[in-house]
Design an enzyme around this catalytic site. Sequence first.
Site, PDB file in Angstrom:
ATOM      1  N   GLU A 149       5.027  -1.058   1.106  1.00  0.00           N
ATOM      2  CA  GLU A 149       4.819   0.565   0.592  1.00  0.00           C
ATOM      3  C   GLU A 149       5.959   0.671   0.571  1.00  0.00           C
ATOM      4  O   GLU A 149       7.064   0.799   1.749  1.00  0.00           O
ATOM      5  CB  GLU A 149       3.956   1.051   1.272  1.00  0.00           C
ATOM      6  CG  GLU A 149       4.336   2.561   0.471  1.00  0.00           C
ATOM      7  CD  GLU A 149       2.365   3.411   0.923  1.00  0.00           C
ATOM      8  OE1 GLU A 149       2.122   3.897   0.402  1.00  0.00           O
ATOM      9  OE2 GLU A 149       2.296   3.056   2.208  1.00  0.00           O
ATOM     10  N   GLU A 201      -8.362  -1.277   3.491  1.00  0.00           N
ATOM     11  CA  GLU A 201      -7.441  -1.397   2.960  1.00  0.00           C
ATOM     12  C   GLU A 201      -6.022  -2.433   3.435  1.00  0.00           C
ATOM     13  O   GLU A 201      -6.140  -1.568   4.625  1.00  0.00           O
ATOM     14  CB  GLU A 201      -6.634   0.024   2.418  1.00  0.00           C
ATOM     15  CG  GLU A 201      -5.101   0.161   1.621  1.00  0.00           C
ATOM     16  CD  GLU A 201      -4.314   1.318   1.430  1.00  0.00           C
ATOM     17  OE1 GLU A 201      -3.473   1.724   1.397  1.00  0.00           O
ATOM     18  OE2 GLU A 201      -5.125   2.070   1.061  1.00  0.00           O
TER      19      GLU A 201
END
Length: 314
Positions: free
Chosen positions: A167, A162
């Site tokens: 975020e 990932e």
Amino acid sequence: MFKTSLFLLCAALYFSCKNNGNDVPIPEVEPPQITYDWKDVPVPAAAGSGKKWKLQSLSDDFNYQAEAKNKGPEFLKKWTDFYHNNWSGPGLTIWDRAHSLVADGRLQIPASRVAGTNKVNTGCITSTERVIYPVYIEARAKISNSTLASDVWLLSPDDTQEIDILEAYGSSYSAGAKKDLTWFAERIHISHHVFIRSPFQDYQPTDPGSWYYNGTLWRNDYHRFGVYWKDPLHLEYYIDGKLVRTVSGLETIDPKNFTGGTGLNKAMDIIINVEDQNWRSDQGYTPTDEELANREDHTFNVDWIRIYKPVDLQ
């Protein structure tokens, strides 16, 4: 007879293009040029010696309409309106296909309460094609003013690798926990993970540089968030065109050897979503009904996302 008629027709067309014995040039028709929202925004990463950046067709400026419950062909040729498998989301999240739409030139992902529960409905979209290094990916986005996470990220289809491009948690205060959250509202989490699924193990960097800070309240405006995935052992993160973090080498990418020394070497899906994460909701950092009633605060907006590959100069 047919050939004679065809000859006469061609001759007529030829002589019709004459004017006083001089050829009349037939104008060349230029193919229509597509102008994207980012046309005047240079790629901040270097393509490399003898290379240039080539825009990939998966890029999207969201200058079309895609209704929440009927996305239409233009959306669906690049995106599916769900996660890349049947998982419905982390923590209190319930991803719902009707919680993503394209309108007013942007992708919009709102959040709302699942009636009669403490769960939160949000949206998640996944690219119909995967990307792999070397590649530069950048999104222009405005995070929601919420305790929920606004995310743009990459994930391998087996969920073992990932890369988190964006975020972020926009709200400065949690009404549910009655706690100041300005620390998070002023930071962007830029990181990566490598996993072993069974038994589950997860590595991601925890150094201060993985939480980028420059004093900005990120929810107040659109910003550009990009990553140059140069190779399996090298990542460069860019915010508003500035290089803000470089992660390089196996000792930083995968110090626990979860990838068997390969690093971030798998093709990945692009995922854009909102979610109510466990580690937040376990501390009470989850939206109240009153907060969720403010749809504007609880909508993640993405103006565009662009993808480039380095190619040889012609």
